[in-house]
Write an enzyme that holds these catalytic residues in place. Structure first.
Site, PDB file in Angstrom:
ATOM      1  N   VAL A 140       0.841  -1.201   0.000  1.00 26.08           N
ATOM      2  CA  VAL A 140       0.000   0.000   0.000  1.00 26.08           C
ATOM      3  C   VAL A 140       0.880   1.257   0.000  1.00 26.08           C
ATOM      4  CG1 VAL A 140      -1.647   1.354   1.378  1.00 26.08           C
ATOM      5  CG2 VAL A 140      -2.003  -1.104   1.077  1.00 26.08           C
TER       6      VAL A 140
ATOM      7  N   GLU B 158      -7.816   2.298   1.670  1.00 28.15           N
ATOM      8  CA  GLU B 158      -7.178   2.053   0.377  1.00 28.15           C
ATOM      9  C   GLU B 158      -7.857   0.852  -0.287  1.00 28.15           C
ATOM     10  OE1 GLU B 158      -4.649   3.758  -1.329  1.00 28.15           O
ATOM     11  OE2 GLU B 158      -5.790   2.445  -2.640  1.00 28.15           O
TER      12      GLU B 158
ATOM     13  N   LYS C 116     -14.316  -0.046   4.323  1.00 23.66           N
ATOM     14  CA  LYS C 116     -13.245  -0.891   3.788  1.00 23.66           C
ATOM     15  C   LYS C 116     -13.533  -2.378   4.056  1.00 23.66           C
ATOM     16  CE  LYS C 116      -9.415  -2.534   2.467  1.00 23.66           C
ATOM     17  NZ  LYS C 116      -8.489  -2.404   1.425  1.00 23.66           N
TER      18      LYS C 116
ATOM     19  N   ASN D 219     -14.636  -5.354   1.221  1.00 20.63           N
ATOM     20  CA  ASN D 219     -13.856  -6.573   0.990  1.00 20.63           C
ATOM     21  C   ASN D 219     -14.664  -7.818   1.350  1.00 20.63           C
ATOM     22  OD1 ASN D 219     -11.627  -5.516  -0.178  1.00 20.63           O
ATOM     23  ND2 ASN D 219     -10.253  -5.814   1.545  1.00 20.63           N
TER      24      ASN D 219
ATOM     25  N   PHE E  18     -16.063 -10.045 -10.441  1.00 13.87           N
ATOM     26  CA  PHE E  18     -16.010 -10.936  -9.272  1.00 13.87           C
ATOM     27  C   PHE E  18     -17.057 -12.036  -9.334  1.00 13.87           C
ATOM     28  CE2 PHE E  18     -12.717  -9.635  -6.318  1.00 13.87           C
ATOM     29  CZ  PHE E  18     -12.199  -8.598  -7.071  1.00 13.87           C
TER      30      PHE E  18
ATOM     31  N   GLY F 291      -8.189 -15.881  -2.090  1.00 17.36           N
ATOM     32  CA  GLY F 291      -7.012 -15.852  -1.222  1.00 17.36           C
ATOM     33  C   GLY F 291      -6.394 -14.467  -1.227  1.00 17.36           C
TER      34      GLY F 291
ATOM     35  N   CYS G 298      -5.534  -9.853   1.609  1.00 15.18           N
ATOM     36  CA  CYS G 298      -6.622  -9.005   2.130  1.00 15.18           C
ATOM     37  C   CYS G 298      -7.902  -9.770   2.474  1.00 15.18           C
ATOM     38  CB  CYS G 298      -6.962  -7.912   1.126  1.00 15.18           C
ATOM     39  SG  CYS G 298      -5.667  -6.688   1.029  1.00 15.18           S
TER      40      CYS G 298
HETATM   41  C1  UDX Z   1      -8.422  -7.099  -2.833  1.00 12.21           C
HETATM   42  C2  UDX Z   1      -9.471  -6.037  -3.194  1.00 12.21           C
HETATM   43  O1  UDX Z   1      -9.964  -6.286  -4.512  1.00 12.21           O
HETATM   44  C3  UDX Z   1      -8.881  -4.631  -3.078  1.00 12.21           C
HETATM   45  O2  UDX Z   1      -9.886  -3.658  -3.323  1.00 12.21           O
HETATM   46  C4  UDX Z   1      -8.308  -4.441  -1.671  1.00 12.21           C
HETATM   47  O3  UDX Z   1      -7.694  -3.175  -1.537  1.00 12.21           O
HETATM   48  C5  UDX Z   1      -7.291  -5.534  -1.366  1.00 12.21           C
HETATM   49  O4  UDX Z   1      -7.913  -6.829  -1.534  1.00 12.21           O
HETATM   50  P1  UDX Z   1      -6.349  -8.248  -4.046  1.00 12.21           P
HETATM   51  O5  UDX Z   1      -6.141  -9.012  -2.765  1.00 12.21           O
HETATM   52  O6  UDX Z   1      -5.176  -7.639  -4.721  1.00 12.21           O
HETATM   53  O7  UDX Z   1      -7.396  -7.066  -3.808  1.00 12.21           O
HETATM   54  O8  UDX Z   1      -7.000  -9.293  -5.066  1.00 12.21           O
HETATM   55  P2  UDX Z   1      -8.347  -9.463  -5.898  1.00 12.21           P
HETATM   56  O9  UDX Z   1      -8.064  -9.196  -7.322  1.00 12.21           O
HETATM   57  O10 UDX Z   1      -9.473  -8.737  -5.293  1.00 12.21           O
HETATM   58  O11 UDX Z   1      -8.569 -11.057  -5.718  1.00 12.21           O
HETATM   59  C6  UDX Z   1      -8.725 -11.640  -4.420  1.00 12.21           C
HETATM   60  C7  UDX Z   1      -8.926 -13.134  -4.542  1.00 12.21           C
HETATM   61  O12 UDX Z   1     -10.206 -13.434  -5.087  1.00 12.21           O
HETATM   62  C8  UDX Z   1      -7.915 -13.860  -5.439  1.00 12.21           C
HETATM   63  O13 UDX Z   1      -7.554 -15.090  -4.858  1.00 12.21           O
HETATM   64  C9  UDX Z   1      -8.685 -14.070  -6.738  1.00 12.21           C
HETATM   65  O14 UDX Z   1      -8.217 -15.152  -7.502  1.00 12.21           O
HETATM   66  C10 UDX Z   1     -10.086 -14.318  -6.195  1.00 12.21           C
HETATM   67  N1  UDX Z   1     -11.153 -14.039  -7.163  1.00 12.21           N
HETATM   68  C11 UDX Z   1     -11.368 -12.759  -7.590  1.00 12.21           C
HETATM   69  C12 UDX Z   1     -11.955 -15.091  -7.633  1.00 12.21           C
HETATM   70  O15 UDX Z   1     -11.789 -16.250  -7.238  1.00 12.21           O
HETATM   71  N2  UDX Z   1     -12.966 -14.791  -8.501  1.00 12.21           N
HETATM   72  C13 UDX Z   1     -13.212 -13.519  -8.950  1.00 12.21           C
HETATM   73  O16 UDX Z   1     -14.151 -13.348  -9.731  1.00 12.21           O
HETATM   74  C14 UDX Z   1     -12.382 -12.486  -8.481  1.00 12.21           C
END
Ligand code: UDX
Length: 435
Positions: A12, A152, A207, A211, A252, A260, A263
């Site tokens: 971050v 963030e 936040k 999430n 999503f 995973g 976050c």
């Molecule tokens: C996340 C949030 O999106 C972000 O806004 C916050 O600030 C931090 O946490 P990040 O951890 O970088 O970001 O990953 P993200 O792209 O959100 O994916 C999280 C997990 O969900 C991954 O394991 C990804 O593979 C999974 N995922 C995401 C799915 O299984 N399916 C989806 O459709 C989207």
């Protein structure tokens, strides 16, 4: 132009520092880890983010961005001090561990001079802003400051893109003066992003609530995928049909091996703990956490089931990072799935385009490591896709079919075209379609 000190140079703090310098501010990033600061001062980045290197070099060269271990020099004279230190989950309670935040607040308090906004970028439980305020006031009763929650939302791998294209900028404070300072800092985004000025506790909640909602959305589509496997529907078609409803949205809705990363698992757990603390149980979130954990075990067993005719057979794992585009293996579903498979198989070879080194420090010698997908698949009885790397979309299937012992693919990211894989002679299993 504002003078900004950023405490913590992780996923971050560093992209935020680079981004704020690029917007015309004078930014000093502080970290306790001298090695990290030395590296940054030598012009080497300590983490990879698309597009960050160029901006980093440009702003360091222009004197707009600098790095130090010395909190005093960074905080003295700053208009804004941002807290971007880690809030890892407590190993036992799973609550966010606030020791780094509190230590930073205590340390910076003594150096505040003139009116300063202390803005919390780290994800912190509701009420933490009040605690930070008290700590600073206790250490330095004369300090003139306000504590603002500034959550963030950037994603790993897209941090620079997300910094410059935020959906919203949330500013949590009751202080008119602090709000004015923050609105000035983010003025370049006026007309481009939504600004939301709210109470500090609302901002802290936004936040976590965001999430947790995204994690639940992923859990929901995974549950629908399981349903499709039993009912004969196809999750790709179902998710597409759902996503076309603008109230639901397309994003999503990709089913997979479970969510995973650094976050979602941490924040859903912390939110569930907050629910208990405040006496308001969050049943949907608690179910999501438990089911996401179960899913990884189920997926591991699914792969083992796929090679039941060759129980000693080789399993080729493609992908170790928690998602494509990053080398980060923290809370990666791939790692948990491999740990489950290790209970039944000692013949697992893994490959990832970027995350091999990080995975090695977790999996050690429990698996073998390959330098490319072909090497991993050579002689394998099944290939399992666990991370959605673009490279895997263009695998030479004809070649793989030849070098594998059994032409079998378990695609837990639904990356490949079922048609193409079957045409190349593979037995193919993905998520959310009846076998
Ligand atoms: C996340 C949030 O999106 C972000 O806004 C916050 O600030 C931090 O946490 P990040 O951890 O970088 O970001 O990953 P993200 O792209 O959100 O994916 C999280 C997990 O969900 C991954 O394991 C990804 O593979 C999974 N995922 C995401 C799915 O299984 N399916 C989806 O459709 C989207």
């Amino acid at each position: 132009m504002k003078k900004v000190a950023i405490i913590g140079t992780g996923y971050v703090g560093l992209p935020t520092g680079v981004g704020l310098a690029e917007l015309g501010n004078r930014v000093v990033c502080v970290d306790k880890l001298a090695d990290k600061i030395d590296k940054l001062n030598r012009g080497e980045l300590t983490l990879y983010e698309d597009g960050m290197e160029e901006l980093f070099r440009k702003n360091v060269a222009a004197g707009a961005l600098s790095f130090t271990t010395d909190m005093e020099s960074a905080v003295k004279g700053a208009d804004i001090v941002m807290l971007a230190v880690g809030t890892p989950p407590h190993p036992v309670t799973k609550e966010a561990d606030l020791k780094y935040i509190y230590a930073a607040a205590e340390e910076l308090a003594g150096y505040l001079d003139g009116y300063t906004v202390v803005a919390t970028k780290s994800t912190v439980p509701v009420g933490t802003g009040d605690e930070i305020e008290q700590i600073i006031a206790k250490v330095n009763p004369k300090a003139d400051f306000d504590v603002v929650s500034l959550p963030e939302f950037l994603r790993e791998g897209f941090a620079i893109h997300d910094f410059f294209n935020p959906d919203r900028i949330v500013i949590g404070t009751d202080s008119e003066k602090a709000r004015k300072v923050m609105l000035e800092l983010y003025r370049p985004f006026e007309g481009k992003s939504e600004f939301l000025c709210v109470k500090r506790r609302s901002s802290e909640t936004i936040k976590y609530a965001s999430n947790a909602f995204l994690a639940m959305k992923i859990h929901y589509v995974n549950e629908m995928a399981d349903f499709c496997e039993c009912s004969g529907a196809d999750i790709r078609e179902v998710a597409k049909g759902m996503g076309l409803d603008s109230r639901i949205g397309k994003k999503f809705l990709n089913p997979g091996p479970g969510y995973g990363g650094s976050c979602f698992p941490k924040d859903t757990n912390a939110m569930a703990q907050m629910g208990k603390k405040f006496g308001s149980h969050l049943n949907l979130i608690e179910t999501t956490i438990a089911e996401n954990d179960n899913r990884k075990v189920k997926m591991g067993r699914r792969v083992i089931e796929a090679i039941k005719e060759h129980p000693e057979g080789k399993i080729a794992v493609l992908g170790l990072a928690f998602k494509g585009g990053t080398d980060d293996c923290r809370e990666s579903p791939a790692i948990d799935i491999i740990k489950e498979m290790i209970k039944y198989s000692r013949n697992i070879t893994v490959y990832d385009p970027k995350a091999l080194n990080n995975a090695k420090s977790i999996l050690n010698n429990t698996v073998s490591y390959a330098n490319d997908a072909e090497e991993a698949c050579s002689g394998a009885d099944v290939a399992v896709i666990l991370t959605e790397w673009e490279d895997f979309r263009t695998l030479d299937l004809g070649r793989l079919a030849k070098i594998m012992n059994c032409a079998k693919i378990v695609d837990l990211r639904n990356m490949l075209s079922a048609e193409a894989v079957k045409q190349a002679g593979f037995e193919y299993q993905c998520i959310g379609q009846r076998k």
